[in-house]
Design an enzyme around this catalytic site. Structure first.
Site, PDB file in Angstrom:
ATOM      1  N   GLN A  10     -42.207  22.933  -5.497  1.00  9.02           N
ATOM      2  CA  GLN A  10     -41.463  23.997  -7.130  1.00  9.02           C
ATOM      3  C   GLN A  10     -40.402  25.516  -6.207  1.00  9.02           C
ATOM      4  O   GLN A  10     -39.982  25.954  -6.992  1.00  9.02           O
ATOM      5  CB  GLN A  10     -42.607  24.647  -7.869  1.00  9.02           C
ATOM      6  CG  GLN A  10     -43.033  23.978  -8.888  1.00  9.02           C
ATOM      7  CD  GLN A  10     -41.786  22.911  -9.437  1.00  9.02           C
ATOM      8  OE1 GLN A  10     -41.111  23.368  -9.807  1.00  9.02           O
ATOM      9  NE2 GLN A  10     -41.979  21.986 -10.164  1.00  9.02           N
ATOM     10  N   SER A  11     -40.019  24.712  -5.387  1.00  9.22           N
ATOM     11  CA  SER A  11     -39.236  26.073  -4.530  1.00  9.22           C
ATOM     12  C   SER A  11     -37.979  26.614  -4.463  1.00  9.22           C
ATOM     13  O   SER A  11     -36.942  25.813  -5.297  1.00  9.22           O
ATOM     14  CB  SER A  11     -38.434  25.350  -2.979  1.00  9.22           C
ATOM     15  OG  SER A  11     -37.643  25.969  -2.179  1.00  9.22           O
ATOM     16  N   ASN A  12     -38.091  27.552  -5.897  1.00 10.20           N
ATOM     17  CA  ASN A  12     -37.014  28.210  -6.437  1.00 10.20           C
ATOM     18  C   ASN A  12     -35.604  28.014  -5.120  1.00 10.20           C
ATOM     19  O   ASN A  12     -34.730  28.035  -5.818  1.00 10.20           O
ATOM     20  CB  ASN A  12     -36.724  29.288  -6.758  1.00 10.20           C
ATOM     21  CG  ASN A  12     -38.328  29.566  -7.461  1.00 10.20           C
ATOM     22  OD1 ASN A  12     -37.954  29.319  -8.599  1.00 10.20           O
ATOM     23  ND2 ASN A  12     -38.827  30.487  -6.945  1.00 10.20           N
TER      24      ASN A  12
END
Ligand SMILES: *Cc1c(COP(=O)(O)O)cnc(C)c1O
Length: 328
Positions: free
Chosen positions: A79-81
């Site tokens: 879920q890396s921004n």
């Protein structure tokens, strides 16, 4: 004051700056003792759903373009921004991007993975839950790009290199100019530390532009960065801009509020997210800013901030993961 020759560093404009600086009166009143709380809205940097990575990428992607690279490779958790924002910035600049993401925590089409799908990002999952496996995977992708005649540029996890951290030195120049215009001064800044580049830039920039202000980093992972690695990054960034402000390793103040692990929501973090939303209509996230605000509240309970002090909370973004990571 040491003057920085910003013209010496190529930078592409990607964000909408300055981001707002405003007081959080209800949250400040809840801190008690006449303390005041302010927020720097770097969740509103103007691309994707906003966030701190935009400031770093303005320098990193300018460097990639200056070196003639055409494909940006970066990495992070599922879920890396950072990864989603990198892909969006690359789209804007006409660069290709490849996102190497850890499969642990994969959520199907939710949060940033949904955004990645919508923006047509090239996502490659690594079947591991260790950040240690991500660098060889990025190297392999870079080899593949070169073999096909492309020119790859690797942006490490979080963009936390000296050039990336420079984004937050410039961010502090922006913040303290705003503070001056609004006749504010801050005794304390509280900032999240993940891969550490943001916090490193905030510590260095604060030492440059407001040396009386103290900075506390809230660590939200046990292994992404620590005092020694952040100090090293500060030194390298200071060398880059030839700004020896005499910081020592002990000036890097980190407090651990990771809970069970990186990207694993904590009860305290979730509680802090609810409080900020109820007090201010402001949304935090379960991976970074919720835990950071939980740290701020806990430190306040422990009388860490003197009465009547004025505290700035860095809102670094992260909204997309609210829709992907279970918070119960
Ligand atoms: C990446 C990130 C952070 C941490 O920044 P680092 O520079 O990696 O320490 C904090 N908040 C959000 C929302 C992020 O995406």
């Amino acid at each position: 004051m040491i003057m920085i020759d910003w013209g010496a560093f190529p930078r592409v404009e990607l964000g909408t700056f300055p981001t707002p600086l405003r007081e959080l009166k209800n949250a400040g009143a809840a801190l008690g003792g006449g303390r005041r709380l302010f927020v720097k809205r770097d969740d509103l940097t103007g691309i994707v759903l906003g966030g701190n990575k935009v400031r770093k990428l303005e320098f990193l992607l300018a460097d990639a373009v200056a070196k003639g690279c055409d494909t940006i490779i970066t990495a992070g958790g599922a879920q890396s921004n950072h990864a989603a924002i990198t892909a969006a910035c690359c789209n804007r600049l006409g660069l290709k991007s490849i996102l190497v993401l850890l499969k642990r925590g994969e959520t199907g089409q939710k949060g940033n993975l949904l955004l990645n799908r919508i923006q047509g990002a090239d996502v490659r999952f690594v079947d591991s839950d260790s950040m240690g496996d991500i660098y060889p995977a990025m190297d392999a992708v870079a080899g593949e790009v070169s073999a096909a005649g492309g020119k790859p540029y690797i942006v490490p996890v979080g963009g936390s290199t000296p050039l990336g951290a420079l984004g937050y030195v410039l961010g502090m120049e922006e913040l303290f100019a705003q503070a001056k215009a609004q006749k504010l001064r801050f005794d304390h800044i509280v900032c999240c530390a993940g891969s550490g580049g943001t916090f490193a830039g905030v510590v260095l920039g604060t030492a440059l532009y407001s040396p009386a202000t103290r900075v506390t980093g809230i660590s939200i992972s046990k292994d992404l960065s620590g005092q020694a690695s952040i100090y090293k990054l500060i030194r390298e960034t200071a060398d880059l801009i030839r700004a020896d402000v005499g910081l020592k390793e002990d000036d890097v103040v980190l407090k651990q509020y990771c809970g069970k692990g990186y990207a694993v929501p904590s009860a305290e973090g979730n509680d802090a997210i609810g409080k900020m939303a109820a007090w201010e209509g402001l949304f935090l996230d379960p991976v970074y800013t919720g835990k950071t605000f939980a740290g701020l509240l806990d430190l306040n309970d422990k009388r860490y901030f003197p009465e009547k002090s004025s505290i700035l909370f860095m809102h670094t973004g992260g909204a997309a993961t609210l829709f992907a990571i279970a918070m119960e």
